[in-house]
Design a protein around this motif. Structure first.
Motif, PDB file in Angstrom:
ATOM      1  N   SER A  30     -38.912 -23.616  20.306  1.00 41.76           N
ATOM      2  CA  SER A  30     -39.620 -22.826  21.304  1.00 41.76           C
ATOM      3  C   SER A  30     -40.020 -23.723  22.468  1.00 41.76           C
ATOM      4  CB  SER A  30     -40.875 -22.209  20.686  1.00 41.76           C
ATOM      5  OG  SER A  30     -41.830 -23.229  20.402  1.00 41.76           O
ATOM      6  N   TRP A  31     -40.490 -23.105  23.543  1.00 42.56           N
ATOM      7  CA  TRP A  31     -41.010 -23.873  24.671  1.00 42.56           C
ATOM      8  C   TRP A  31     -42.132 -24.798  24.194  1.00 42.56           C
ATOM      9  CZ3 TRP A  31     -40.516 -25.672  29.400  1.00 42.56           C
ATOM     10  CH2 TRP A  31     -41.654 -26.165  30.042  1.00 42.56           C
ATOM     11  N   ASP A  32     -43.064 -24.245  23.424  1.00 44.00           N
ATOM     12  CA  ASP A  32     -44.207 -25.038  22.968  1.00 44.00           C
ATOM     13  C   ASP A  32     -43.774 -26.243  22.134  1.00 44.00           C
ATOM     14  OD1 ASP A  32     -46.015 -23.389  24.271  1.00 44.00           O
ATOM     15  OD2 ASP A  32     -46.327 -22.117  22.520  1.00 44.00           O
ATOM     16  N   GLU A  33     -42.748 -26.067  21.325  1.00 47.23           N
ATOM     17  CA  GLU A  33     -42.241 -27.172  20.507  1.00 47.23           C
ATOM     18  C   GLU A  33     -41.521 -28.232  21.341  1.00 47.23           C
ATOM     19  OE1 GLU A  33     -41.207 -24.918  16.323  1.00 47.23           O
ATOM     20  OE2 GLU A  33     -39.861 -24.631  18.035  1.00 47.23           O
ATOM     21  N   GLU A  35     -42.022 -28.765  24.832  1.00 44.71           N
ATOM     22  CA  GLU A  35     -42.666 -29.172  26.084  1.00 44.71           C
ATOM     23  C   GLU A  35     -42.979 -30.663  26.153  1.00 44.71           C
ATOM     24  OE1 GLU A  35     -46.233 -29.384  28.879  1.00 44.71           O
ATOM     25  OE2 GLU A  35     -46.648 -28.224  27.078  1.00 44.71           O
ATOM     26  N   ARG A  36     -43.410 -31.246  25.092  1.00 42.75           N
ATOM     27  CA  ARG A  36     -43.732 -32.682  25.116  1.00 42.75           C
ATOM     28  C   ARG A  36     -42.486 -33.515  25.448  1.00 42.75           C
ATOM     29  NH1 ARG A  36     -47.415 -35.535  20.716  1.00 42.75           N
ATOM     30  NH2 ARG A  36     -48.361 -36.894  22.236  1.00 42.75           N
ATOM     31  N   LYS A  57     -44.091 -28.019  35.753  1.00 43.73           N
ATOM     32  CA  LYS A  57     -44.025 -27.532  34.370  1.00 43.73           C
ATOM     33  C   LYS A  57     -43.810 -26.022  34.309  1.00 43.73           C
ATOM     34  CE  LYS A  57     -47.816 -27.483  31.838  1.00 43.73           C
ATOM     35  NZ  LYS A  57     -48.899 -27.904  30.919  1.00 43.73           N
ATOM     36  N   LYS A  61     -40.686 -23.957  32.765  1.00 45.08           N
ATOM     37  CA  LYS A  61     -40.943 -22.956  31.721  1.00 45.08           C
ATOM     38  C   LYS A  61     -40.368 -21.603  32.121  1.00 45.08           C
ATOM     39  CE  LYS A  61     -44.777 -21.061  29.028  1.00 45.08           C
ATOM     40  NZ  LYS A  61     -46.239 -21.108  28.845  1.00 45.08           N
TER      41      LYS A  61
END
Length: 76
Positions: A30-33, A35-36, A57, A61
């Protein structure tokens, strides 16, 4: 709402490209996974853009999610 009209599109363009290319690079995340990793990789991906990750960012996204919506079976 993330787009600053005072900043040329050419500064944002690499972020859009980075978003859609990265979505294909991380198909099972996912994006959240991701992003870092994307934040770390921005320096190498931004080309001539002078914008920092925090400034692009949301553009990245946005492009990421557009790929998810456009490609059947690609959404999470």
């Amino acid at each position: 709402p993330y787009y600053d009209a005072k900043v040329a599109y050419d500064e944002y363009q690499p972020a859009y490209r980075y978003g859609w290319e990265s979505r294909r690079k991380y198909p099972n995340k996912s994006w959240d996974e991701s992003e870092r990793d994307l934040a770390v990789g921005w320096e190498g991906a931004k080309g001539k853009s002078k914008l920092a990750w925090e400034k692009v960012k949301q553009a990245t996204k946005d492009a990421w999610h557009r790929v998810e919506r456009a490609v059947p079976g690609d959404g999470r």
